[in-house]
Design a protein around this motif. Sequence first.
Motif, short mmCIF file in Angstrom:
data_model
loop_
_atom_site.label_atom_id
_atom_site.label_comp_id
_atom_site.label_asym_id
_atom_site.label_seq_id
_atom_site.Cartn_x
_atom_site.Cartn_y
_atom_site.Cartn_z
N ALA A 37 0.83 -1.30 0.13
CA ALA A 37 -0.02 0.08 -0.09
C ALA A 37 0.89 1.51 0.01
N SER A 38 2.21 1.40 0.74
CA SER A 38 2.67 2.31 0.64
C SER A 38 3.85 2.57 -0.14
N GLY A 39 4.13 1.27 -0.80
CA GLY A 39 5.50 1.63 -1.85
C GLY A 39 6.54 1.40 -0.95
N ALA A 40 6.81 0.89 0.27
CA ALA A 40 7.99 0.87 1.26
C ALA A 40 8.47 -0.46 1.01
N PHE A 41 9.58 -0.61 0.96
CA PHE A 41 10.21 -2.04 0.97
C PHE A 41 11.62 -1.97 1.62
N GLY A 42 11.52 -3.04 2.44
CA GLY A 42 12.77 -3.26 3.42
C GLY A 42 13.88 -4.22 2.77
N PHE A 43 15.14 -4.02 2.76
CA PHE A 43 16.09 -4.92 2.19
C PHE A 43 16.71 -5.85 3.35
N ILE A 44 16.88 -5.28 4.44
CA ILE A 44 17.33 -6.02 5.60
C ILE A 44 16.90 -7.35 5.92
N PRO A 45 15.55 -7.37 6.12
CA PRO A 45 14.82 -8.90 6.38
C PRO A 45 15.20 -9.74 5.34
N LEU A 46 15.17 -9.34 4.17
CA LEU A 46 15.41 -10.47 2.76
C LEU A 46 16.74 -10.61 2.90
N PHE A 47 17.74 -9.72 3.09
CA PHE A 47 19.28 -10.28 3.23
C PHE A 47 19.36 -11.20 4.42
N VAL A 48 18.86 -10.99 5.59
CA VAL A 48 19.18 -11.76 6.71
C VAL A 48 18.52 -13.14 6.39
N GLY A 49 17.29 -13.22 5.75
CA GLY A 49 16.76 -14.50 5.50
C GLY A 49 17.47 -15.24 4.61
N THR A 50 18.13 -14.61 3.65
CA THR A 50 18.95 -15.18 2.63
C THR A 50 20.30 -15.99 3.06
N LEU A 51 20.79 -14.99 3.91
CA LEU A 51 21.93 -15.43 4.73
C LEU A 51 21.68 -16.56 5.54
N MET A 52 20.45 -16.72 6.27
CA MET A 52 20.08 -17.64 7.11
C MET A 52 19.96 -19.08 6.38
N ILE A 53 19.13 -18.94 5.35
CA ILE A 53 18.72 -20.18 4.54
C ILE A 53 20.00 -20.75 3.91
N SER A 54 21.05 -19.97 3.47
CA SER A 54 22.32 -20.15 2.86
C SER A 54 23.13 -20.90 3.81
N ALA A 55 23.28 -20.47 4.87
CA ALA A 55 24.14 -20.94 6.09
C ALA A 55 23.59 -22.41 6.53
N ILE A 56 22.45 -22.32 6.74
CA ILE A 56 21.93 -23.74 7.09
C ILE A 56 22.15 -24.69 5.94
N ALA A 57 21.99 -24.22 4.71
CA ALA A 57 22.28 -25.23 3.64
C ALA A 57 23.85 -25.64 3.72
N MET A 58 24.78 -24.66 3.77
CA MET A 58 26.19 -24.93 3.70
C MET A 58 26.46 -25.80 4.96
N CYS A 59 25.76 -25.40 6.13
CA CYS A 59 26.19 -26.60 7.03
C CYS A 59 25.87 -28.02 7.13
N ILE A 60 24.93 -28.21 6.08
CA ILE A 60 24.61 -29.54 5.66
C ILE A 60 25.51 -30.23 4.45
N ALA A 61 25.73 -29.09 3.46
CA ALA A 61 26.13 -29.72 2.22
C ALA A 61 27.70 -29.73 2.44
N ALA A 62 28.51 -28.69 3.05
CA ALA A 62 29.91 -28.63 3.23
C ALA A 62 30.32 -29.86 3.78
N PRO A 63 29.90 -30.29 5.05
CA PRO A 63 30.70 -31.45 5.59
C PRO A 63 30.32 -32.74 4.83
N VAL A 64 29.05 -32.91 4.66
CA VAL A 64 28.83 -34.16 3.54
C VAL A 64 29.43 -34.32 2.47
N GLY A 65 29.29 -33.14 1.74
CA GLY A 65 29.96 -33.30 0.43
C GLY A 65 31.40 -33.30 0.43
N LEU A 66 32.05 -32.74 1.35
CA LEU A 66 33.44 -32.85 1.58
C LEU A 66 34.01 -34.40 2.05
#
Length: 249
Positions: free
Chosen positions: A10-39
């Motif tokens: 409605a207001s045309g305001a968009f926040g970047f920080i929640p999106l960036f934090v969500g991206t980092l969180m999901i990517s960090a969880i994924a790498m915690c799984i993929a890095a040790p198992v893959g290596l």
Amino acid sequence: MALREDQQGASGAFGFIPLFVGTLMISAIAMCIAAPVGLMSAIYLAEYASPKVRSVAKPILEVLAGIPTVVYGFFAALVVAPMIRDTAHAVGLTSASSESALAAGLIMGIMIIPFVSSLSDDVITAVPQSLRDGSLSLGATESETIRNVVLLAALPGIVGGLLLAVSRAIGETMIVVMAAGLSANLTANPLESVTTITVQIVTLLVGDQEFDSPKTLAAFALGLSLFVVTLVLNFVALRIVKKYREQYD
């Protein structure tokens, strides 16, 4: 002040920080799984597995990379996310959501395991055999040789592969949509619903939008920020891999 999704539209305001934090969180969880198992799988295939086992196990592992992401997302939405929610509620964590960053991160980590494993296997097998023979001739065991010689020699290539895998995780969309939701929440709790930059770009561009509308301009800004982040990660990874190849080719 944080804005809800309806207030944002409605207001045309968009926040970047929640999106960036969500991206980092999901990517960090994924790498915690993929890095040790893959290596670990790469070390086994390169150093311990027999040629017969390697010829069978490596293609089977890499089949995971050919599964469409929508299949991973469907499995995460119907199986993993409800299981995480029910388990969290059973132990008293009532804040757990039906869609969570943990569910998306776990499945995304499984998806990029072949990516990490294949890159790590290539750089480990590229380490000269003379380094292994020299370590073994000095009395080191096979496990000590792998840990103190092979992995250290292959470390630049492994780090480069991990950075490329992070770039792959950051750009994933379908799994996040189906398992983590569309809510741009600024939270550090992986059991809550979050979203990522790529998902928000898709959400903002759905429907007919004017080119100079707030939603369209916000989507372009998010795309530019994501491009810069992935460009930096890929540049660093390629520089590390190039240095590694110059040393051992």
